[in-house]
Design an enzyme around this catalytic site. Structure first.
Site, PDB file in Angstrom:
ATOM      1  N   TYR A  26       2.259   2.051   2.280  1.00  0.00           N
ATOM      2  CA  TYR A  26       1.193   2.009   1.257  1.00  0.00           C
ATOM      3  C   TYR A  26       0.698   3.401   0.868  1.00  0.00           C
ATOM      4  O   TYR A  26      -0.356   3.512   0.233  1.00  0.00           O
ATOM      5  CB  TYR A  26      -0.030   1.247   1.771  1.00  0.00           C
ATOM      6  CG  TYR A  26       0.228  -0.042   2.502  1.00  0.00           C
ATOM      7  CD1 TYR A  26       0.725  -1.158   1.822  1.00  0.00           C
ATOM      8  CD2 TYR A  26      -0.054  -0.163   3.856  1.00  0.00           C
ATOM      9  CE1 TYR A  26       0.930  -2.343   2.500  1.00  0.00           C
ATOM     10  CE2 TYR A  26       0.151  -1.348   4.538  1.00  0.00           C
ATOM     11  CZ  TYR A  26       0.648  -2.440   3.842  1.00  0.00           C
ATOM     12  OH  TYR A  26       0.846  -3.615   4.509  1.00  0.00           O
ATOM     13  N   TYR A  44      -3.363  -3.341  11.794  1.00  0.00           N
ATOM     14  CA  TYR A  44      -2.053  -3.238  11.140  1.00  0.00           C
ATOM     15  C   TYR A  44      -1.283  -2.011  11.627  1.00  0.00           C
ATOM     16  O   TYR A  44      -0.532  -1.400  10.881  1.00  0.00           O
ATOM     17  CB  TYR A  44      -2.212  -3.253   9.611  1.00  0.00           C
ATOM     18  CG  TYR A  44      -3.015  -4.446   9.145  1.00  0.00           C
ATOM     19  CD1 TYR A  44      -2.488  -5.725   9.243  1.00  0.00           C
ATOM     20  CD2 TYR A  44      -4.309  -4.313   8.659  1.00  0.00           C
ATOM     21  CE1 TYR A  44      -3.230  -6.838   8.860  1.00  0.00           C
ATOM     22  CE2 TYR A  44      -5.061  -5.422   8.265  1.00  0.00           C
ATOM     23  CZ  TYR A  44      -4.513  -6.679   8.375  1.00  0.00           C
ATOM     24  OH  TYR A  44      -5.240  -7.767   7.997  1.00  0.00           O
ATOM     25  N   CYS A  72      14.849   8.725  10.571  1.00  0.00           N
ATOM     26  CA  CYS A  72      15.672   9.383   9.559  1.00  0.00           C
ATOM     27  C   CYS A  72      15.360   8.883   8.156  1.00  0.00           C
ATOM     28  O   CYS A  72      16.206   8.260   7.501  1.00  0.00           O
ATOM     29  CB  CYS A  72      17.135   9.171   9.888  1.00  0.00           C
ATOM     30  SG  CYS A  72      17.462   9.761  11.536  1.00  0.00           S
ATOM     31  N   PRO A  96     -12.484 -11.613   8.880  1.00  0.00           N
ATOM     32  CA  PRO A  96     -12.254 -10.168   8.909  1.00  0.00           C
ATOM     33  C   PRO A  96     -11.203  -9.776   9.946  1.00  0.00           C
ATOM     34  O   PRO A  96     -11.182 -10.333  11.055  1.00  0.00           O
ATOM     35  CB  PRO A  96     -13.622  -9.603   9.310  1.00  0.00           C
ATOM     36  CG  PRO A  96     -14.274 -10.702  10.090  1.00  0.00           C
ATOM     37  CD  PRO A  96     -13.708 -12.000   9.584  1.00  0.00           C
ATOM     38  N   GLY A  97     -10.334  -8.879   9.591  1.00  0.00           N
ATOM     39  CA  GLY A  97      -9.356  -8.344  10.540  1.00  0.00           C
ATOM     40  C   GLY A  97      -9.585  -6.846  10.671  1.00  0.00           C
ATOM     41  O   GLY A  97     -10.152  -6.362  11.649  1.00  0.00           O
ATOM     42  N   ARG A  98      -9.202  -6.135   9.619  1.00  0.00           N
ATOM     43  CA  ARG A  98      -9.286  -4.678   9.611  1.00  0.00           C
ATOM     44  C   ARG A  98     -10.684  -4.164   9.986  1.00  0.00           C
ATOM     45  O   ARG A  98     -10.819  -3.231  10.771  1.00  0.00           O
ATOM     46  CB  ARG A  98      -8.921  -4.173   8.214  1.00  0.00           C
ATOM     47  CG  ARG A  98      -8.828  -2.677   8.107  1.00  0.00           C
ATOM     48  CD  ARG A  98      -8.778  -2.233   6.639  1.00  0.00           C
ATOM     49  NE  ARG A  98      -7.924  -3.021   5.810  1.00  0.00           N
ATOM     50  CZ  ARG A  98      -6.636  -2.754   5.534  1.00  0.00           C
ATOM     51  NH1 ARG A  98      -6.089  -1.680   6.022  1.00  0.00           N
ATOM     52  NH2 ARG A  98      -5.928  -3.552   4.756  1.00  0.00           N
TER      53      ARG A  98
HETATM   54  N1  LLP Z   1      -7.335 -13.824   5.729  1.00  0.00           N
HETATM   55  C1  LLP Z   1      -6.150 -13.907   5.113  1.00  0.00           C
HETATM   56  C2  LLP Z   1      -5.717 -15.186   4.550  1.00  0.00           C
HETATM   57  C3  LLP Z   1      -5.329 -12.769   5.010  1.00  0.00           C
HETATM   58  O1  LLP Z   1      -4.164 -12.842   4.395  1.00  0.00           O
HETATM   59  C4  LLP Z   1      -5.783 -11.535   5.559  1.00  0.00           C
HETATM   60  C5  LLP Z   1      -4.967 -10.329   5.449  1.00  0.00           C
HETATM   61  C6  LLP Z   1      -7.024 -11.512   6.208  1.00  0.00           C
HETATM   62  C7  LLP Z   1      -7.780 -12.674   6.270  1.00  0.00           C
HETATM   63  C8  LLP Z   1      -7.576 -10.283   6.856  1.00  0.00           C
HETATM   64  O2  LLP Z   1      -7.795  -9.259   5.953  1.00  0.00           O
HETATM   65  P1  LLP Z   1      -8.536  -7.932   6.444  1.00  0.00           P
HETATM   66  O3  LLP Z   1      -9.945  -8.309   6.820  1.00  0.00           O
HETATM   67  O4  LLP Z   1      -7.811  -7.418   7.645  1.00  0.00           O
HETATM   68  O5  LLP Z   1      -8.437  -7.008   5.322  1.00  0.00           O
HETATM   69  N2  LLP Z   1      -0.852  -4.717   6.302  1.00  0.00           N
HETATM   70  C9  LLP Z   1      -1.879  -4.394   5.322  1.00  0.00           C
HETATM   71  C10 LLP Z   1      -2.932  -5.442   5.225  1.00  0.00           C
HETATM   72  C11 LLP Z   1      -2.396  -6.832   4.941  1.00  0.00           C
HETATM   73  C12 LLP Z   1      -3.465  -7.881   4.906  1.00  0.00           C
HETATM   74  C13 LLP Z   1      -2.873  -9.228   4.848  1.00  0.00           C
HETATM   75  N3  LLP Z   1      -3.826 -10.292   4.883  1.00  0.00           N
HETATM   76  C14 LLP Z   1      -2.457  -3.023   5.648  1.00  0.00           C
HETATM   77  O6  LLP Z   1      -2.034  -2.406   6.616  1.00  0.00           O
HETATM   78  O7  LLP Z   1      -3.305  -2.530   4.912  1.00  0.00           O
END
Ligand code: LLP
Length: 418
Positions: free
Chosen positions: A316, A371, A343, A274-276
């Site tokens: 997005y 992000y 701009c 998890p990231g987000r």
């Molecule tokens: N694992 C892999 C292999 C990934 O590519 C990603 C995200 C994650 C984990 C984590 O995903 P999360 O839990 O954060 O959803 N910039 C975009 C999101 C791009 C996500 C890319 N990969 C945004 O701002 O919505």
């Protein structure tokens, strides 16, 4: 979940009034809550309870060293996608044995540094990559631990730019080719197969895509066992969504429940990336109103943060809540487009927001912890924002505001003959 609240008309995170931070450190300013981040991480960790599991925070969501250090201290693993992220995790004290390395384009140098660091596993996304990993490992005289990332052709029902589990996406090895690919891997002398991986996208708000990909893994894993391949790790990727406005994403406990109820293998280590969902709602971007501009059609609040600071709305069309740091009862609300100074007409942070604003007011863009800073840039030669970590009644500067001399320092102006 929201981690902010108004107290005497002033927006607070923990015991800190955000306006005091804005006055002290200037704007644009990223602010994070350490308790919120840690609570979210623990929610994942606790949800999986006694099940053999590892929570690998996806560094790309927010790679500030202090945040990584907080998570490393909790025992978190890390999902990285570059040599730069590897360097950050190691610098922050992360355990190499808990690092998984994803991404379709790993360079020789990146594979080398990952193997030298002794990471847990490289999540390999193609046969050419597998062969490259084998060659690099051979040069170093080591066996490279790998998982193959499978593309399950599952629709994550999210924004097309952040869906990764469909056949047309560049990610992973098509599930129909998976057994063949594992057979190839078995033949390579410097490869040690440790797992299988499957990340299907980001900001996922329903569980069904996860269930679909787990079911697919259930069909693949016994086939691999028949080939004599025993998997230590089953990596289900990240992607759990958060609430930006009225989304109702599943909680980590619900993700853990569907894993418990659907994944046939109950002994391998389940990895979640998890990231987000760990940092997203634990971060705010603070910005200051520069001008209130009223036209026949629209009211614009022109602020000092822009698409270079928070790209998500421009890229997005994503929606982030926008909150005044101080509420005024005596100012009439109007409908504003909150826009930056860059701009481009795509440079907006929010459109048609009902706000009661005065000149020089501060605003907080919510849910900006993931992000946000990590996708920021120097577009329009704008220095990147400072970052603050709030912990109870303490607020610490964890990244200095960039200065213009840093932006120019790498350039080598040529002599121009007149
Ligand atoms: N694992 C892999 C292999 C990934 O590519 C990603 C995200 C994650 C984990 C984590 O995903 P999360 O839990 O954060 O959803 N910039 C975009 C999101 C791009 C996500 C890319 N990969 C945004 O701002 O919505």
């Amino acid at each position: 979940m929201s981690f902010h609240a108004y107290l005497h008309d002033r927006l607070h995170v923990g015991q800190i009034a955000l306006e005091d931070l804005a006055n002290r450190y200037g704007t644009p300013l990223y602010v994070y809550s350490r308790p919120a981040i840690e609570q979210q991480w623990r929610n994942f960790h606790d949800a999986f309870g006694a099940r053999n599991h590892l929570i690998c925070y996806a560094v790309k969501a927010n790679s500030n060293l202090s945040l990584l250090a907080c998570l490393a201290r909790l025992g978190s693993g890390f999902d990285i996608v570059s040599g730069g992220e590897l360097e950050r995790v190691l610098t922050a004290g992360g355990d190499p044995k808990k690092i998984v390395f994803s991404g379709v384009g790993k360079t020789e140098a990146e594979i080398t540094s990952a193997l030298k660091a002794g990471i847990r596993c490289l999540n390999c996304e193609s046969l050419p990559e597998l062969r490259r990993i084998d060659t690099v490992a051979s040069g170093l005289g080591v066996k490279a631990p790998i998982a193959l990332r499978i593309n399950p052709d599952v629709d994550a029902e999210t924004h097309p730019y952040i869906a990764t589990g469909l056949q047309q996406n560049k990610f992973g090895i098509a599930w129909e080719d998976a057994v063949d690919a594992y057979e190839q891997a078995l033949k390579l002398p410097n490869i040690e197969i440790t797992g299988i991986a499957c990340h299907i996208g980001s900001q996922i708000t329903t569980l069904s895509p996860y269930i679909d990909s787990i079911k697919l893994l259930n069909t693949l894993i016994p086939k691999l066992a028949q080939e004599g391949i025993k998997l230590r790790d089953i990596d289900l990727g990240g992607g759990l969504g958060i609430r930006y406005s009225n989304e109702e994403p599943p909680a980590p406990t619900e993700l853990a429940r569907i894993v418990r109820n659907n994944l046939t293998d109950d002994s391998a280590c389940v990895i979640i990336e998890p990231g987000r969902s760990i940092v997203g709602n634990a971060g705010w971007l603070i910005t200051k109103v520069q001008y209130l501009k009223h036209t026949k059609l629209k009211n614009f609040a022109i602020v000092d943060a822009a698409m270079n600071d928070l790209l998500r709305p421009a890229l997005y069309s994503s929606w982030h809540d926008i909150l005044p740091l101080t509420q005024h009862a005596d100012v009439t609300e109007r409908l504003y487009d909150v826009v930056g100074p860059v701009c481009e007409s795509g440079d907006f942070l929010g459109r048609e927001r009902r706000l009661a604003l005065r000149d020089n007011d501060y605003l907080a863009i919510a849910s900006a912890g993931a992000y946000g800073f990590s996708m920021s840039s120097n577009y329009n030669s704008r220095p990147r924002a400072a970052e603050i970590l709030i912990d109870g009644d303490q607020a610490r500067l964890i990244r200095k505001r960039e200065v213009l001399s840093e932006l120019l320092s790498g350039e080598m102006p040529i002599e121009i003959d007149s």
